[in-house]
Write a protein that holds these residues in place. Structure first.
Motif, PDB file in Angstrom:
ATOM      1  N   GLU A   1       0.834  -1.204   0.000  1.00 10.47           N
ATOM      2  CA  GLU A   1       0.000   0.000   0.000  1.00 10.47           C
ATOM      3  C   GLU A   1       0.870   1.256   0.000  1.00 10.47           C
ATOM      4  OE1 GLU A   1      -3.252   0.512  -0.150  1.00 10.47           O
ATOM      5  OE2 GLU A   1      -3.727  -1.614  -0.360  1.00 10.47           O
TER       6      GLU A   1
ATOM      7  N   TYR B   1       2.453   1.897  -3.346  1.00  7.01           N
ATOM      8  CA  TYR B   1       1.481   2.463  -4.283  1.00  7.01           C
ATOM      9  C   TYR B   1       1.329   3.967  -4.056  1.00  7.01           C
ATOM     10  CZ  TYR B   1      -3.111   4.084  -5.727  1.00  7.01           C
ATOM     11  OH  TYR B   1      -4.138   4.835  -6.234  1.00  7.01           O
TER      12      TYR B   1
ATOM     13  N   ASP C   1       4.538   5.853  -5.172  1.00 10.06           N
ATOM     14  CA  ASP C   1       4.683   5.911  -6.615  1.00 10.06           C
ATOM     15  C   ASP C   1       3.672   6.880  -7.233  1.00 10.06           C
ATOM     16  OD1 ASP C   1       5.813   4.831  -9.171  1.00 10.06           O
ATOM     17  OD2 ASP C   1       3.750   4.150  -9.435  1.00 10.06           O
TER      18      ASP C   1
END
Length: 427
Positions: free
Chosen positions: A241, A244, A247
């Motif tokens: 998580e 993500y 990024d």
């Protein structure tokens, strides 16, 4: 205003209603569960076709019931049917105002038959004495004294008295229960340790030691290994998580940087186009340039300004996306912390309850350790039941057994009787 009346022919005469009421009051109860109303009982009043006017009411300490706009009635000693007939007779001819879907008012004249009264709750049973939980028990028709004792958690054991001894079978039960409580205690400690290590992100936090639990080293090792696996899975999920979010935020930030550079360049282009447009306008006005050149210059300026506006809108939308990503990451971290805190709290409560149970059973076992083999062994626990009931305003003590059916408002006193059996001493 609309006026709507029910058919007057449906209404009974007052004398006929009074006769019907007297007849009903003189009739015996048709069912054992149709107890007369007493203070503390509850009733529900409904009107056919007028659901909005339905309500609940309780019989007060004086035996009266306040039925709101229908009036105050003496209900003590009446059945619900008798109370219903009494209210119907009194309500006949009363006017009720209602509104239709269009907001217009209309009037309904009651004939009494619309009113229905049903019991909505009984007085509770009060249970005390040698039971696990003394206090109130909800009454239900046909409940027996034995069922009331079961709802109170069963009889309270007095096996720890100094003058009694312990059945070996009971001792085995206690030992089994102690083992279950010890496992629950260890599980709670290990769960709390795992949650604490995740909260602090300290994977080197020491797990519970063997001295802090009452289970075997092998079982403790298995519990710790299981929660290490759970912690590893949680870490992998959380890492995914966070990767993500990182990024997505990096990409949004990079796009913002590019858009800001484009914004600067486009702003310069728009300024240059506007300057060129002003110069061309001056030339056209002096007759040094054709009018078509001014239109071309204006078109170029508009295109540059439109492109700048699009970049600014894209920049604003990307900035909003970045803000939402940061907020979602903060919410993810908060939910993670809340989940771990709740796990640790639940585990701590489980540890406390298990510890209390272990301490209690330890006293049983300590009292039993030197008693096996003595003369008297308890082989059964029985109890007697006494019922206290108000009859005609007087409190009466009634003899009863376990299958005696109780009435609303009864008080039940439970007394434990130890039954012992003589057995020979073992060498």
């Amino acid at each position: 205003m609309k006026r709507r009346f029910r058919n007057p022919a449906l209404r009974l005469s007052t004398a006929y209603r009074a006769l019907g009421l007297c007849t009903l009051l003189a009739m015996p109860m048709s069912a054992a569960a149709d107890f007369n109303l007493e203070p503390g009982d509850k009733v529900r009043v409904t009107l056919t076709g007028l659901q909005d006017l339905s309500f609940e009411a309780a019989i007060d300490a004086h035996g009266e019931v306040n039925l709101q706009w229908l009036g105050q009635f003496q209900a003590q000693g009446l059945s619900t049917d008798a109370l219903e007939q009494l209210v119907r007779q009194d309500a006949a001819g009363k006017i009720v105002k209602q509104y239709d879907q269009n907001g217009e008012i209309y009037i309904i004249q009651l004939d009494g038959d619309e009113i229905e009264i049903a019991r909505n709750g009984y007085r509770p049973i009060i249970i005390g004495g040698d039971v696990a939980r003394t206090g109130q028990i909800d009454f239900r028709p046909a409940i027996t004294a034995r069922e009331a004792v079961a709802l109170a958690g069963g009889v309270r054991s007095r096996l720890l008295a100094d003058d009694v001894t312990i059945d070996p079978i009971q001792l085995l039960r206690w030992q089994t229960t102690y083992g279950q409580a010890a496992l629950q205690h260890a599980q709670g400690l290990v769960t709390a340790w795992r949650a604490s290590s995740e909260l602090a992100q300290d994977m080197d936090l020491a797990p519970p030691s063997q001295a802090s639990v009452s289970i075997s080293p092998r079982v403790l090792k298995e519990l710790v290994a299981e929660h290490v696996r759970i912690r590893t899975i949680n870490q992998e999920n959380e890492a995914g998580e966070r990767a993500y979010f990182e990024d997505a935020q990096f990409q949004a930030a990079e796009r913002i940087r590019i858009l800001e550079e484009q914004k600067v360049e486009l702003a310069k282009a728009v300024a240059a186009d506007e300057e060129e447009e002003a110069r061309v306008v001056a030339l056209v006005q002096k007759g040094l340039a054709p009018g078509s050149r001014m239109a071309d210059t204006r078109r170029t300026t508009v295109l540059s300004a439109t492109r700048l506006l699009e970049v600014e809108e894209d920049l604003a939308a990307t900035s909003l996306i970045l803000t939402r990503l940061k907020r979602d990451q903060e919410q993810f971290d908060q939910e993670r912390s809340l989940r771990l805190l709740q796990e640790r709290r639940a585990a701590s409560l489980s540890v406390r309850d298990a510890r209390h149970q272990m301490d209690t059973i330890s006293k049983y076992l300590a009292g039993a350790s030197d008693e096996i083999g003595t003369e008297n062994l308890i082989t059964d626990i029985d109890y007697s039941v006494t019922i206290f009931r108000v009859v005609d305003g007087q409190l009466q003590q009634l003899g009863a057994d376990k299958l005696t059916q109780l009435l609303p408002g009864d008080s039940v006193e439970v007394s434990v009787q130890e039954i012992t059996q003589e057995v020979p001493l073992t060498e």
